[in-house]
Enzyme design. Structure first.
Site, PDB file in Angstrom:
ATOM      1  N   HIS A 158       0.840  -1.203   0.000  1.00  0.00           N
ATOM      2  CA  HIS A 158       0.000   0.000   0.000  1.00  0.00           C
ATOM      3  C   HIS A 158       0.875   1.253   0.000  1.00  0.00           C
ATOM      4  CE1 HIS A 158      -3.529   2.496   1.335  1.00  0.00           C
ATOM      5  NE2 HIS A 158      -2.554   3.198   1.893  1.00  0.00           N
ATOM      6  N   GLU A 159       1.878   1.292   0.877  1.00  0.00           N
ATOM      7  CA  GLU A 159       2.747   2.465   0.951  1.00  0.00           C
ATOM      8  C   GLU A 159       3.602   2.613  -0.306  1.00  0.00           C
ATOM      9  OE1 GLU A 159       2.353   4.708   3.194  1.00  0.00           O
ATOM     10  OE2 GLU A 159       0.876   3.479   4.235  1.00  0.00           O
ATOM     11  N   HIS A 178       1.551   4.364  -2.871  1.00  0.00           N
ATOM     12  CA  HIS A 178       1.528   5.811  -2.649  1.00  0.00           C
ATOM     13  C   HIS A 178       2.779   6.463  -3.243  1.00  0.00           C
ATOM     14  CE1 HIS A 178      -2.082   6.572  -0.462  1.00  0.00           C
ATOM     15  NE2 HIS A 178      -1.761   5.864   0.604  1.00  0.00           N
ATOM     16  N   GLU A 228      -6.551   6.662  -1.254  1.00  0.00           N
ATOM     17  CA  GLU A 228      -6.440   5.491  -0.380  1.00  0.00           C
ATOM     18  C   GLU A 228      -7.039   4.259  -1.055  1.00  0.00           C
ATOM     19  OE1 GLU A 228      -4.616   5.411   2.233  1.00  0.00           O
ATOM     20  OE2 GLU A 228      -4.208   7.560   2.073  1.00  0.00           O
TER      21      GLU A 228
END
Length: 321
Positions: free
Chosen positions: A170-171, A174, A246
């Site tokens: 997930h990071e 980003h 997100e």
């Protein structure tokens, strides 16, 4: 749920947002300078010789002051951006209490991140750890040489390998989608105006109205209103950055790991346990989960965990808990 990688429209939108944010920073700095000029003129009672007192006179005098205060404000903004570009990670790490995480301390975490970076073909970011029982993680940096992922000790103690892999993915998404750079610029902008607005609000301007010349009080109120407006707009810009980032990062994590259930499990464990006590609001907006609610939920920077899980179940084939 749309796949994050290959979603060039999202990346392009972040590039545009970053440029708009920087432009807004300079515009807001001029508004702030004019507001300060009004306050100074109103509280000192100072008007050019031969000028009749009145509200319009203060407006003209402050506009005249802007001729020299404006370039000064622009120069200060450039200096702020330079310092923030160089030192933002050290500042964030200092506030949170994060430190570099060496491979011998967490070899499994390094292997997880390395495998994800190899699979996606991107450079591996640095790793940091924050000694905090909260369950959370965040990414920082403005360019590939600065990108860093920070995890808390609470997160490492509570998540298994599959769940941690999903959070790291997930990071990484980003970082890949330029969300990190966009949010870091927004945090920098909000930070400077929050500091200046607070500093301006601490002074008792009413005691400086000794002369109480005509038009001074409304000029003072307008100056204070402009300073407050600059701060509010800087905050609104942060919240205007789409919360869909997100969802897109969750989609990228699933695309990378092929394991939506691991991300769902991680969200369930982290939900309600992610508040970093030492972190200011700007840092929490960078985190995997931000449990701090905005006004009536309208200013939340993250979708509700329940909504993120529902999206993973509906679009990514995850199993409902």
């Amino acid at each position: 749920m749309l796949p994050a990688y290959g979603l060039y429209t999202h990346i392009r939108a972040n590039e545009v947002r970053s440029r708009v944010l920087v432009i807004c920073l300079f515009l807001f700095s001029l508004v702030l300078a004019y507001g300060l000029a009004l306050l100074i003129r109103a509280t000192s009672g100072g008007l050019p010789a031969g000028t009749l007192p009145g509200f319009a006179a203060y407006l003209r005098a402050a506009l005249h002051d802007l001729v020299w205060m404006g370039p000064l404000a622009i120069a200060a903004t450039i200096l702020w951006l330079f310092v923030a570009f160089r030192a933002h990670q050290a500042i964030v790490a200092g506030v949170i209490g994060a430190r570099p995480l060496i491979r011998s301390e967490a070899p499994d975490l390094y292997r997880l991140l390395e495998a994800l970076c190899i699979a996606r073909g991107i450079a591996m970011p640095a790793l940091q750890i924050a000694d905090d029982p909260a369950l959370n993680a965040y990414a920082t940096g403005l360019n590939p040489s600065q990108y860093t992922i920070t995890v808390t000790t609470g997160l490492m103690a509570s998540l298994d390998a599959r769940e941690m892999r999903a959070v790291l993915a997930h990071e990484l998404t980003h970082i890949r989608n330029d969300d990190v750079r966009t949010m870091m610029i927004a945090v920098v902008i909000a930070g400077i105006f929050a500091f200046l607005a607070e500093a301006a609000s601490r002074r008792d301007y009413t005691r400086d109205l000794g002369s109480r010349r005509e038009g001074a009080f409304p000029a003072m109120l307008l100056g204070a209103a402009l300073i407050t407006l600059a701060w509010i707009l800087s905050r609104v810009i942060q919240f205007a950055l789409s919360r869909t980032r997100e969802y897109v990062a969750d989609a990228g994590a699933v695309e990378l790991t092929k394991d939506p259930d691991a991300l769902i499990s991680a969200l369930l464990k982290i939900s309600g346990r992610g508040d970093l006590v030492r972190a200011p609001a700007g840092v929490m907006e960078l985190c995997f989960d931000n449990p701090r609610a905005g006004f009536l939920g309208l200013l939340n920077t993250h979708p509700a965990v329940e909504d993120r899980i529902a999206a993973l179940v509906r679009y990514a084939g995850g199993r409902a808990p």
